[in-house]
Scaffold this motif. Sequence first.
Motif, PDB file in Angstrom:
ATOM      1  N   ILE A  93       0.855  -1.199   0.000  1.00  0.00           N
ATOM      2  CA  ILE A  93       0.000   0.000   0.000  1.00  0.00           C
ATOM      3  C   ILE A  93       0.893   1.252   0.000  1.00  0.00           C
ATOM      4  CG2 ILE A  93      -1.797  -1.295   1.201  1.00  0.00           C
ATOM      5  CD1 ILE A  93      -1.174   0.314   3.742  1.00  0.00           C
ATOM      6  N   PRO A  94       0.331   2.418  -0.318  1.00  0.00           N
ATOM      7  CA  PRO A  94       1.185   3.618  -0.383  1.00  0.00           C
ATOM      8  C   PRO A  94       1.984   3.841   0.902  1.00  0.00           C
ATOM      9  CG  PRO A  94      -1.001   4.076  -1.255  1.00  0.00           C
ATOM     10  CD  PRO A  94      -1.060   2.696  -0.684  1.00  0.00           C
ATOM     11  N   LEU A  95       3.219   4.302   0.737  1.00  0.00           N
ATOM     12  CA  LEU A  95       4.119   4.485   1.883  1.00  0.00           C
ATOM     13  C   LEU A  95       3.533   5.419   2.941  1.00  0.00           C
ATOM     14  CD1 LEU A  95       7.504   4.814  -0.007  1.00  0.00           C
ATOM     15  CD2 LEU A  95       6.892   3.044   1.653  1.00  0.00           C
ATOM     16  N   VAL A  98       8.373  11.289   3.832  1.00  0.00           N
ATOM     17  CA  VAL A  98       7.586  10.624   2.790  1.00  0.00           C
ATOM     18  C   VAL A  98       6.825  11.645   1.931  1.00  0.00           C
ATOM     19  CG1 VAL A  98       5.372  10.160   3.957  1.00  0.00           C
ATOM     20  CG2 VAL A  98       6.346   8.464   2.449  1.00  0.00           C
ATOM     21  N   GLU A  99       6.461  12.774   2.539  1.00  0.00           N
ATOM     22  CA  GLU A  99       5.665  13.739   1.768  1.00  0.00           C
ATOM     23  C   GLU A  99       6.471  14.425   0.676  1.00  0.00           C
ATOM     24  OE1 GLU A  99       3.683  16.128   4.641  1.00  0.00           O
ATOM     25  OE2 GLU A  99       2.046  14.685   4.824  1.00  0.00           O
ATOM     26  N   ASP A 100       7.781  14.390   0.808  1.00  0.00           N
ATOM     27  CA  ASP A 100       8.626  14.983  -0.232  1.00  0.00           C
ATOM     28  C   ASP A 100       8.701  14.137  -1.500  1.00  0.00           C
ATOM     29  OD1 ASP A 100       9.274  17.144   1.141  1.00  0.00           O
ATOM     30  OD2 ASP A 100      11.266  16.477   1.772  1.00  0.00           O
ATOM     31  N   LEU A 101       8.346  12.862  -1.391  1.00  0.00           N
ATOM     32  CA  LEU A 101       8.421  11.997  -2.582  1.00  0.00           C
ATOM     33  C   LEU A 101       7.384  12.464  -3.595  1.00  0.00           C
ATOM     34  CD1 LEU A 101       8.648   8.470  -0.926  1.00  0.00           C
ATOM     35  CD2 LEU A 101      10.488   9.700  -2.078  1.00  0.00           C
ATOM     36  N   GLN A 102       7.761  12.441  -4.868  1.00  0.00           N
ATOM     37  CA  GLN A 102       6.846  12.963  -5.880  1.00  0.00           C
ATOM     38  C   GLN A 102       6.115  11.831  -6.619  1.00  0.00           C
ATOM     39  OE1 GLN A 102       8.912  15.687  -8.456  1.00  0.00           O
ATOM     40  NE2 GLN A 102       9.622  16.936  -6.747  1.00  0.00           N
TER      41      GLN A 102
END
Length: 476
Positions: free
Chosen positions: A272-274, A293-297
């Motif tokens: 599932i999404p990280l 994790v929020e920095d991942l695009q």
Amino acid sequence: MEQKKKVVVLGAGIGGLSAGYFLAKTGKYEVTVLEKAPVIGGLCASFEYNNFTLDYGAHKIYSVIPGVLAEIGTLMADRLLTLPKKNRLFLRGHLVDYPLKLGNLAGVLGLATFLKLGFGYAFELARGFVRRQPPDSYAGYMIQRFGRPAYELVFEPLADKVWGEPSSLHPEMARARVPASGGMEVILKLLGIKKETAETNAEFFYYPEKGFGDFPEAMKEYIEETGGRVLLNVDVRELVQAVQADGKITAIRGTADGSPAEFESDYVVSSIPLTSLGCLVFGEKDMAFLGSVEDLQFRHLVLVYVFANRSLVLEDQWIFLPEREYLFSRIFEQKQMNPDLGPANQTAICCDFTCDEDSWEWKATDGELAEKTIDGLVNAGFIEPDEVTGYLVKRTQNFYPRYDLGYVEKMHKVNRHLRVVKNLLLTGRIGMYNYNNSDHCVDMGRFIADNLAKGDEPVNIWNDLDKRVADYKIVD
Ligand SMILES: Cc1cc2nc3c(=O)[nH]c(=O)nc-3n(C[C@H](O)[C@H](O)[C@H](O)COP(=O)(O)OP(=O)(O)OC[C@H]3O[C@@H](n4cnc5c(N)ncnc54)[C@H](O)[C@@H]3O)c2cc1C
């Protein structure tokens, strides 16, 4: 008899199901796959609409990873069709071979442009003899391999549509997507003197007769036949973690079909999404994890299906459209996979748009998207306006990992956080933040199951899997 260990798999896309399938095959695990949606398959599912069976864009089964195609062949046996691959590129109103061949381009582009492409390539080839630095972006990688003119004509606009601004993309995005041949090999292939190999271009592929979704379905069937479970409509709310330092997940709590449910776990495999996984492990307020994790695009996917009164429109299964005047980057005709997937006198063309949250494509209404799509198909000469009988729009958020220039460091941070949980493993495309195809998901599942069954610790398997996925390539 040895007691079976309990494995809970999060997500029943092809990533989660492959892990469940191979774990079940070892005979050593009691497998439970938990899926949030009312259906299995994720992006590899098929669905029924207006008497068509439709996929989420063009999906083929192909692999250059040893053993993967044979494994899928054994699982699906006579449920698979073998199809010769037919796909081209639409450029200046013509269809040209893809991967590119300069010979075909000459007729389409005219002599002047053709010579410009040739000189551009020769210039980069010569520079290669003195170049010391590896490319620092997707743009740099592609220019080095094909020359600036070819990059600007085909690869830049195509990459811009699919991933956004190519100069801000990591070179790994190109390595995973483009055959890594260099120097003379590229020019021989461009000239059509040297043939593409199975490693760089699929000449044939497998396709499930009943639609791509029969592939995840076959895995689900195997898991259930061997005593495992694949549960739908599961809302995972909480991970019960041991208080000891290893923080092992001992159970998963949530609801299944609306009723409270708890699933014990010796191991957990997540596809599932990280972000969702991190919130379950650390709680919604752990800023250290969320920050990383929020920095991942990611990119969003919009698929516009256009239905037309003709039995078939294309001669290819799918066609790439790099030019900016077309908002979509690829079109795919479902009935090219199997004519029985739709009514005899009608067809369905699926057009891919990839975009960001703020883009016109994501914000447009279904009607606006359909209008632009139909205009594009008509202007390109694929259909006539009066043949169109309807449309359907499907949207998926955050489906494409977008490797920006800093993604490697960002993933290190995410992994450092998650690896404190000693019985956790990640798999899949979004689950591992790895830009991959379904065959890679199969390989990941096989790797996890084989090594767990041998007695390896999850943390070591995770490290080795990280190295393994770094070599994955998507073969067109
Ligand atoms: C347009 C397009 C074309 C493609 N072409 C090909 C191709 O030709 N060949 C090929 O092999 N591959 C292709 N792919 C890639 C392939 O679709 C992916 O590699 C694959 O679907 C990834 O599977 P996954 O299980 O990792 O992710 P997903 O398919 O996204 O599955 C994740 C699953 O997890 C579930 N989930 C999410 N959150 C939760 C939660 N909290 N709890 C429980 N469940 C949850 C989701 O509902 C979903 O079912 C293509 C993809 C696209 C979009």
